[in-house]
Motif scaffolding. Structure first.
Motif, short mmCIF file in Angstrom:
data_model
loop_
_atom_site.label_atom_id
_atom_site.label_comp_id
_atom_site.label_asym_id
_atom_site.label_seq_id
_atom_site.Cartn_x
_atom_site.Cartn_y
_atom_site.Cartn_z
N UNK A 103 -15.37 -25.85 -28.03
CA UNK A 103 -15.65 -26.69 -26.87
C UNK A 103 -15.77 -28.15 -27.30
N UNK A 104 -14.95 -29.01 -26.69
CA UNK A 104 -14.98 -30.46 -26.96
C UNK A 104 -15.14 -31.15 -25.61
N UNK A 105 -15.92 -32.23 -25.59
CA UNK A 105 -16.13 -32.95 -24.33
C UNK A 105 -15.44 -34.31 -24.33
N UNK A 106 -14.68 -34.57 -23.29
CA UNK A 106 -14.21 -35.92 -23.03
C UNK A 106 -15.28 -36.55 -22.12
N UNK A 107 -16.26 -37.19 -22.79
CA UNK A 107 -17.38 -37.81 -22.05
C UNK A 107 -17.15 -39.31 -21.90
N UNK A 108 -15.87 -39.70 -21.92
CA UNK A 108 -15.51 -41.12 -21.84
C UNK A 108 -16.13 -41.81 -20.63
N UNK A 109 -16.26 -41.06 -19.53
CA UNK A 109 -16.74 -41.65 -18.28
C UNK A 109 -18.22 -41.35 -18.05
N UNK A 112 -20.29 -43.35 -12.43
CA UNK A 112 -19.37 -44.35 -12.98
C UNK A 112 -18.43 -44.86 -11.89
N UNK A 113 -17.69 -43.96 -11.27
CA UNK A 113 -16.86 -44.35 -10.13
C UNK A 113 -17.24 -43.51 -8.93
N UNK A 152 -11.02 -28.78 -23.77
CA UNK A 152 -11.44 -30.18 -23.63
C UNK A 152 -11.95 -30.37 -22.20
N UNK A 153 -13.27 -30.40 -22.06
CA UNK A 153 -13.88 -30.55 -20.74
C UNK A 153 -14.03 -32.03 -20.44
N UNK A 154 -13.71 -32.43 -19.20
CA UNK A 154 -13.84 -33.84 -18.81
C UNK A 154 -14.95 -33.96 -17.76
N UNK A 155 -15.81 -34.95 -17.93
CA UNK A 155 -16.83 -35.23 -16.91
C UNK A 155 -16.25 -36.31 -16.00
N UNK A 156 -15.61 -35.85 -14.93
CA UNK A 156 -14.77 -36.74 -14.13
C UNK A 156 -15.62 -37.72 -13.32
N UNK A 157 -15.30 -38.99 -13.42
CA UNK A 157 -15.99 -40.09 -12.72
C UNK A 157 -17.48 -40.15 -13.07
#
Ligand SMILES: *Cc1c(COP(=O)(O)O)cnc(C)c1O
Length: 403
Positions: A202-208, A334-335, A177-182
């Motif tokens: 491969x799953x993406x945490x593209x929440x941000x 985003x941040x 689970x890869x995260x695209x941080x900020x």
């Protein structure tokens, strides 16, 4: 790395610390006049057609999970991201949960995930009965480090048939689970190679990361599945909301089914064919989402301009570094974030107190998840970069409305 954070050089004179804090406040004031504050960390900008669409939705009476706005919002998400399919959900955490289930994550599996992320990334893994397995990040994007990941897997992974096992716990490592941080894109091309090599989904945490790109594709279009969030503090908002992205039509169909209580498509029957979830986004929220997506280009533009101002303001100030977008993609900013150089790390509490007092709502990076009580005993790789940056970084006011 709370130990390093505590290692305050004894000889740091208070006056030196005061001077540093004053210099940071000065640069802040050059971007955002203190007399016009306070400046929240992140506020939504709701405009355009929002009132019209929401009123239309209210007038229609179709406020719940069936309705034209949900379908329209999903079509617009497909257009915006280039994903094959989008399924709107009640929030980003629910989207992540279903992404992981559809990636085949089962009870007692492990899912590789960085520790420097919002807690929902690990919670969604736990909802599947699986365990987060923390892996380190690289300092440029704060995304999973593909080199460190490969080295870690070479050390601990054992292929049995085509399934990757953690030889230390005996559990299958099912997904990454890869995260695209900020909002900064992770190194997707290299991460995809490592995932393929070990046959890990491969799953993406593209929440941000709505509006961010890695290489020539949107964040959220690199993994088998991805989750977006439209919470009130994200780049666009639906109040609460999220979405699942996938290119696979079968997975899209299953995502739709799993999020709508597995209702059987038969007007003559009120029946369900499995235990599933009430995770669909209501039409009322989707109406706001449609208006927000129309605003997305202008929001991204404002956020990029604001980031440029922060970058410029802090260029040349010793002791801090602006976290810029990586060379391999575009950030939605985003941040915005600064990291203190190691000798200044210990000043973060004092600095944040002064900034918040002056009306700049700044907050430290996420506490690394393996430091939270419920995630202390999970499998993990060494995570020196995540620990180090978590102790030195903080986020700056980042609302698009500040431009
Ligand atoms: C916001 C966020 C989520 C969860 O989204 P919600 O809509 O708040 O449930 C998940 N992961 C990350 C990295 C987030 O920032």
């Amino acid at each position: 790395m709370s130990d390093a954070a505590l290692a305050i050089p004894a000889e740091t004179a208070p006056s030196e610390s005061d001077a540093f804090i004053a210099a940071v406040l000065d640069r802040m004031a050059a971007v955002l006049a203190p007399e016009n504050g306070p400046y929240p960390l992140h506020e939504p900008r709701i405009g355009g057609t929002a009132w019209d669409y929401v009123k239309d939705c209210l007038d229609s009476g179709w406020v719940s999970s069936v309705g034209e706005y949900v379908r329209w919002f999903e079509e617009k998400l497909v257009e915006t991201t280039g994903a094959g399919h989008a399924i709107a959900t009640v929030n980003g955490t629910a989207a992540l949960h279903v992404c992981l289930l559809l990636a085949g994550v089962e009870r007692d599996d492990e899912v590789l995930v960085p520790p420097l992320t919002f807690v929902a990334s690990a919670n969604a893994i736990q909802y599947c009965g699986a365990h987060p397995h923390f892996v380190d990040i690289e300092p440029v994007s704060l995304g999973v480090d593909p080199v460190a990941l490969q080295a870690h897997l070479e050390r601990i992974a054992e292929m049995r048939g085509d399934v990757c096992y953690n030889s230390q716990t005996g559990r299958p490592i099912r997904a990454l689970l890869v995260v695209h941080c900020f909002g900064h894109p992770a190194r997707m091309a290299e991460l995809a190679n490592v995932a393929t090599r070990f046959n890990i989904t491969l799953v993406e945490d593209a929440a941000e990361a709505l509006g961010s790109t890695a290489g020539d594709r949107s964040a959220g279009c690199h993994g088998r599945l991805a989750a977006l969030s439209f919470n009130g503090n994200k780049t666009i908002t639906t109040g609460g909301g999220g979405a699942i992205l996938t290119d696979d039509p079968l997975l899209a169909e299953r995502a739709h089914h799993l999020t709508t209580t597995a209702r059987v498509d038969d007007p003559m029957a009120m029946a369900h064919d499995m235990v599933a979830f009430n995770y669909r986004m209501p039409n009322l929220n989707a109406a706001l989402g449609c208006a927000q997506l129309e605003q997305l280009p202008e929001l991204l533009d404002s956020k990029r301009q604001l980031a440029a101002r922060w970058r410029e303001a802090f260029a040349g100030l010793g002791g801090v570094r602006f976290l810029d977008e990586p060379s391999w993609g575009h950030s939605n900013f985003w941040l915005n974030a600064l990291s203190l150089d190691p000798p200044y790390a210990a000043q973060r509490p004092l600095l944040l107190t002064a900034l918040n007092r002056a009306g700049y709502h700044c907050r430290p990076f996420f506490t690394p998840l393996h430091r939270l009580p419920m995630y202390q005993d999970q499998p993990m790789a060494p995570v020196p970069v995540a620990e180090d940056l978590a102790a030195r970084g903080f986020n700056l006011p980042s609302s698009a409305g500040l431009i």
